[in-house]
Write an enzyme that holds these catalytic residues in place. Structure first.
Site, PDB file in Angstrom:
ATOM      1  N   ASP A  58       0.792  -1.225   0.000  1.00 40.42           N
ATOM      2  CA  ASP A  58       0.000   0.000   0.000  1.00 40.42           C
ATOM      3  C   ASP A  58       0.828   1.280   0.000  1.00 40.42           C
ATOM      4  O   ASP A  58       0.296   2.338   0.342  1.00 40.42           O
ATOM      5  CB  ASP A  58      -0.901   0.007   1.242  1.00 40.42           C
ATOM      6  CG  ASP A  58      -0.068   0.003   2.530  1.00 40.42           C
ATOM      7  OD1 ASP A  58       0.706  -0.950   2.709  1.00 40.42           O
ATOM      8  OD2 ASP A  58      -0.175   0.953   3.324  1.00 40.42           O
ATOM      9  N   CYS A  59       2.093   1.227  -0.351  1.00 40.42           N
ATOM     10  CA  CYS A  59       2.917   2.444  -0.292  1.00 40.42           C
ATOM     11  C   CYS A  59       2.583   3.372  -1.472  1.00 40.42           C
ATOM     12  O   CYS A  59       2.808   2.997  -2.628  1.00 40.42           O
ATOM     13  CB  CYS A  59       4.397   2.059  -0.323  1.00 40.42           C
ATOM     14  SG  CYS A  59       5.497   3.447  -0.607  1.00 40.42           S
TER      15      CYS A  59
ATOM     16  N   LYS B   4      12.765  -7.061   6.566  1.00 38.54           N
ATOM     17  CA  LYS B   4      13.497  -6.697   5.342  1.00 38.54           C
ATOM     18  C   LYS B   4      14.648  -7.654   5.078  1.00 38.54           C
ATOM     19  O   LYS B   4      15.456  -7.906   5.983  1.00 38.54           O
ATOM     20  CB  LYS B   4      14.034  -5.265   5.464  1.00 38.54           C
ATOM     21  CG  LYS B   4      12.920  -4.236   5.544  1.00 38.54           C
ATOM     22  CD  LYS B   4      13.430  -2.875   5.969  1.00 38.54           C
ATOM     23  CE  LYS B   4      12.267  -1.944   6.236  1.00 38.54           C
ATOM     24  NZ  LYS B   4      12.570  -0.885   7.166  1.00 38.54           N
TER      25      LYS B   4
ATOM     26  N   VAL C  29      11.490   2.158   0.789  1.00 41.92           N
ATOM     27  CA  VAL C  29      11.038   1.893  -0.585  1.00 41.92           C
ATOM     28  C   VAL C  29      10.300   3.145  -1.068  1.00 41.92           C
ATOM     29  O   VAL C  29       9.823   3.926  -0.244  1.00 41.92           O
ATOM     30  CB  VAL C  29      10.078   0.668  -0.630  1.00 41.92           C
ATOM     31  CG1 VAL C  29      10.828  -0.618  -0.440  1.00 41.92           C
ATOM     32  CG2 VAL C  29       8.933   0.808   0.355  1.00 41.92           C
TER      33      VAL C  29
ATOM     34  N   HIS D 205      -5.637   6.444  -1.022  1.00 40.99           N
ATOM     35  CA  HIS D 205      -5.459   6.213   0.420  1.00 40.99           C
ATOM     36  C   HIS D 205      -6.459   7.051   1.214  1.00 40.99           C
ATOM     37  O   HIS D 205      -7.058   6.558   2.179  1.00 40.99           O
ATOM     38  CB  HIS D 205      -4.025   6.566   0.845  1.00 40.99           C
ATOM     39  CG  HIS D 205      -3.055   5.466   0.603  1.00 40.99           C
ATOM     40  ND1 HIS D 205      -2.376   4.824   1.618  1.00 40.99           N
ATOM     41  CD2 HIS D 205      -2.658   4.850  -0.545  1.00 40.99           C
ATOM     42  CE1 HIS D 205      -1.606   3.877   1.108  1.00 40.99           C
ATOM     43  NE2 HIS D 205      -1.760   3.886  -0.201  1.00 40.99           N
TER      44      HIS D 205
ATOM     45  N   TRP E 165      -2.513   1.353   7.437  1.00 42.96           N
ATOM     46  CA  TRP E 165      -2.668   2.536   8.306  1.00 42.96           C
ATOM     47  C   TRP E 165      -2.992   2.181   9.747  1.00 42.96           C
ATOM     48  O   TRP E 165      -2.965   3.068  10.615  1.00 42.96           O
ATOM     49  CB  TRP E 165      -3.769   3.461   7.740  1.00 42.96           C
ATOM     50  CG  TRP E 165      -3.314   4.230   6.546  1.00 42.96           C
ATOM     51  CD1 TRP E 165      -3.638   3.990   5.243  1.00 42.96           C
ATOM     52  CD2 TRP E 165      -2.409   5.339   6.524  1.00 42.96           C
ATOM     53  NE1 TRP E 165      -2.998   4.879   4.414  1.00 42.96           N
ATOM     54  CE2 TRP E 165      -2.254   5.725   5.176  1.00 42.96           C
ATOM     55  CE3 TRP E 165      -1.733   6.052   7.524  1.00 42.96           C
ATOM     56  CZ2 TRP E 165      -1.434   6.800   4.792  1.00 42.96           C
ATOM     57  CZ3 TRP E 165      -0.915   7.105   7.137  1.00 42.96           C
ATOM     58  CH2 TRP E 165      -0.776   7.468   5.790  1.00 42.96           C
TER      59      TRP E 165
END
Length: 213
Positions: free
Chosen positions: A19-20, A47, A60, A160, A207
């Site tokens: 969701d970035c 990571k 990212v 978003h 979120w």
């Protein structure tokens, strides 16, 4: 040869695009420029070592450019525009900052626990400024009939806003902003957006820790 790009994997689903909004902005740029790319999904909560070696801060998106890994969506999209100028996604300078404060005001309002702190009004003021721009310029996009860099930056952020505020605050963009509604519809129906968006449930999950820390 395909460009390599590292983007966020979904929370709780490391094999699914996450969701970035900054990762999606880069993917949108690659799609709109019809550039072949290979996507590496990065599990932000675990990571891999090889990723930390190329992105020590663990951020990212990162894109491989001439054997060097580059971070920051502003820099990445600038490099892509320079190296692959066709089709052009340049936004005329006078429109480049349209909507630039929407994301920050959205995050503040989303995290707010005090209905009288002015955070809702701050977001509405920014959305009204976008409405006024769209109302007084030919659309459907910010710089006219063609999508440009400013739209590809805003599209994931507005997605978003729609999903997270709808879920956590039962809030939606007022009907009194019809041009904003039309703009969001135009963005979300782009082929490139459909290909690069994450599912709503992953936006909500992404979120959760910020809304209820």
């Amino acid at each position: 040869m395909a460009l390599e790009v590292c983007v966020k994997a979904a929370v709780g689903a490391p094999d699914v695009l996450g969701d970035c909004p900054f990762s999606q902005r880069v993917l949108l740029t690659l799609e709109e420029k019809n550039l072949p790319y290979k996507m590496h999904l990065i599990n932000i909560s675990d990571k891999p070592q090889w990723f930390l070696a190329i992105s020590p801060e663990g951020k990212v998106p990162v894109l491989k450019n001439d054997d060097k890994w580059v971070s920051d969506s502003d820099i990445i999209t600038g490099i892509l525009e320079e190296k692959y100028p066709e089709p052009s996604l340049k936004t005329p300078p006078e429109f480049a900052s349209v909507g630039s404060k929407i994301f920050g005001t959205f995050v503040t309002f989303l995290k707010s626990k005090d209905s009288s702190d002015g955070s809702e009004k701050a977001l509405l003021d920014e959305l009204e400024a976008l409405e006024n721009h769209l109302k007084t310029h030919d659309g459907p996009f910010i710089a006219g009939g063609k999508v440009s860099a400013v739209d590809l930056s805003l599209a994931p952020k507005l997605y978003h806003l729609k999903v997270a505020l709808g879920h956590y605050k039962s809030w939606s963009v007022p009907e009194s902003l019809p041009h904003v509604h039309g703009y969001m519809k135009a963005l979300f129906s782009l082929d490139s957006f459909q290909k690069t968006k994450t599912e709503e449930k992953y936006v909500i999950a992404g979120w959760a820790h910020k809304v209820n820390p």
